[in-house]
Design a protein around this motif. Sequence first.
Motif, PDB file in Angstrom:
ATOM      1  N   ARG A  57       4.988   5.222   3.311  1.00  7.44           N
ATOM      2  CA  ARG A  57       4.277   6.719   3.022  1.00  7.44           C
ATOM      3  C   ARG A  57       5.580   7.501   2.434  1.00  7.44           C
ATOM      4  N   MET A  58       5.195   8.487   1.390  1.00 12.07           N
ATOM      5  CA  MET A  58       6.302   9.166   0.796  1.00 12.07           C
ATOM      6  C   MET A  58       5.479  10.487   0.437  1.00 12.07           C
ATOM      7  N   ALA A  59       6.347  11.283  -0.152  1.00 15.25           N
ATOM      8  CA  ALA A  59       6.054  12.751  -0.654  1.00 15.25           C
ATOM      9  C   ALA A  59       5.304  12.497  -2.022  1.00 15.25           C
ATOM     10  N   LYS A  60       4.345  13.269  -2.251  1.00 15.69           N
ATOM     11  CA  LYS A  60       3.405  13.077  -3.494  1.00 15.69           C
ATOM     12  C   LYS A  60       4.117  13.196  -4.716  1.00 15.69           C
ATOM     13  N   ASP A  61       5.196  14.216  -4.469  1.00 17.81           N
ATOM     14  CA  ASP A  61       6.048  14.310  -5.961  1.00 17.81           C
ATOM     15  C   ASP A  61       7.336  14.916  -5.366  1.00 17.81           C
ATOM     16  N   THR A  84       0.791  -1.313  -0.110  1.00 17.79           N
ATOM     17  CA  THR A  84      -0.009  -0.087  -0.062  1.00 17.79           C
ATOM     18  C   THR A  84       0.812   1.278  -0.093  1.00 17.79           C
ATOM     19  N   LEU A  85       0.712   2.172  -0.934  1.00 13.75           N
ATOM     20  CA  LEU A  85       1.324   3.239  -1.239  1.00 13.75           C
ATOM     21  C   LEU A  85       0.592   4.447  -0.688  1.00 13.75           C
ATOM     22  N   ILE A  86       1.114   5.214   0.176  1.00 13.27           N
ATOM     23  CA  ILE A  86       0.443   6.466   0.507  1.00 13.27           C
ATOM     24  C   ILE A  86       1.189   7.600   0.149  1.00 13.27           C
ATOM     25  N   GLY A  87       0.800   8.548  -0.701  1.00 16.12           N
ATOM     26  CA  GLY A  87       1.638   9.497  -1.624  1.00 16.12           C
ATOM     27  C   GLY A  87       2.473   8.846  -2.538  1.00 16.12           C
ATOM     28  N   GLY A  88       3.746   9.305  -2.668  1.00 17.15           N
ATOM     29  CA  GLY A  88       4.568   8.732  -3.734  1.00 17.15           C
ATOM     30  C   GLY A  88       4.423   9.333  -4.982  1.00 17.15           C
ATOM     31  N   SER A  89       5.068   8.852  -6.218  1.00 15.72           N
ATOM     32  CA  SER A  89       5.254   9.426  -7.272  1.00 15.72           C
ATOM     33  C   SER A  89       5.940   8.218  -8.280  1.00 15.72           C
TER      34      SER A  89
END
Length: 468
Positions: A464-468, A425-430
């Motif tokens: 969880r990562m930054a969206k971009d 499951t990825l929250i944010g990311g790009s």
Amino acid sequence: MGKHKLNIKDLSPISFPSEVAKSLALNLMNRHFKHTPNDEKLALITKVLADPDAYITHDTLSLLAHKLISKSVLETFKTYELDDEPKHFDIFGSKHIEVNAVQQMELAMRLPIAVKGALMPDAHQGYGLPIGGVLATKNAVIPYGVGMDIGCRMALSILDVPASYVEHHAYEIKQALGDHTHFGNDGGLDTRQEHPVLDHPDFQQTDLLRRLHGKAARQLGSSGSGNHFVELGIIEVGDDNTLGIESGAYAAILSHSGSRSLGANIAQHYTDIAMNKCRLPREAKHLAWLTLDTEEGQAYWLSMNLAGEYAKACHDQIHKNLCNALGAGIVKRVENHHNFAWKETLADGNEYIVHRKGATPAAKGVFGIIPGSMTAPGYVVSGLGNELSLNSAAHGAGRKMSRFKAKNSITMSSLKKLLQSEKVTLIGGSTEEAPAAYKDIELIMHNQTTLVNIEGKFHPRIVRMAKD
């Protein structure tokens, strides 16, 4: 109120140290202070010229401040030439390392201060030193050899709950990640964080650090953008591990981030000073150094170490807050820097400054973490103390595709399909951080069997990562 635009004639009453500084001041005023009356613009420029140090962390005027500070040290610069040939350095996994990373390391080994070097199997082109480059120098530190994100590091907390916890409490984990982590270049957590690092006396040692303290307090416990992440997953530990814990599968928290704006401002400030005090040929200018017997060198060394302590504190808060939210305790903690410089005594008995730009410390018995990607496993390792690698190992899988190329060649739909197939499951990311943008972590590990032993294998599940 209408726009007020300055022109070059308006600046004639003000004395600038250079035409470049004058043009920069003009552009900044007209771009960012469009609705400010001209007399106020001129007064603001005068204030920056009189005390550039006071504006070193300003959102828009820091560019002019850095330029002015750099100009002020020009009269003490020294010019250096590069050696004709690079000194020898060992390469691990050379078949899978791009030519431009090797060439970048060759350039670093032509520095007159370079003594020993090595290139890790995840190496790729960077700024200054290549990512995965290790460089030992005598009594000199290269700010860009450490990097902009000083003390960028890994931290793993093995929890006192079984691996099944991650699947059975996925909702609570996602909620905790949403509430207790923050990503991006600005902002911080909603709740003010408390940590002993904020009372560290070194924050009072230089004007720059005093000015950066407030933002450091606001950003404590948060993470940057790019490949920074916080993950919940499963770690498998075998019977022969030397971590001091029982074999089995545990739930674990893994985080990757650095020293936030504190480190970036320190890096930029002292890189500007180094590049003007230590003049190198154009192709090597970012490898400018500060010697540790100078005031600037000592100030950078102090500031770098403080940034490293701050980066550790950010991970401390992330793991503490998540554990509190999930009601879990920590069985074992493993952590390491991979953008830093250390004073180390090598096999020849001499002390050197060892720069590890995207490389993991791997002295004999020292634990470290080498992550893969959002779907690939990461590894807990112990160092073998290989002198040829300067007691170092890879810091991850390493990029095989630039962020620009990844963004323009990998679709979000293909990334989502991969995540679904891997049960992640990825929250944010790009797509910039998609697994396809990275080398095969298994190949990287295969190419450093003489550098580290594997102690455990971590599998990401909720990321969880930054969206971009």
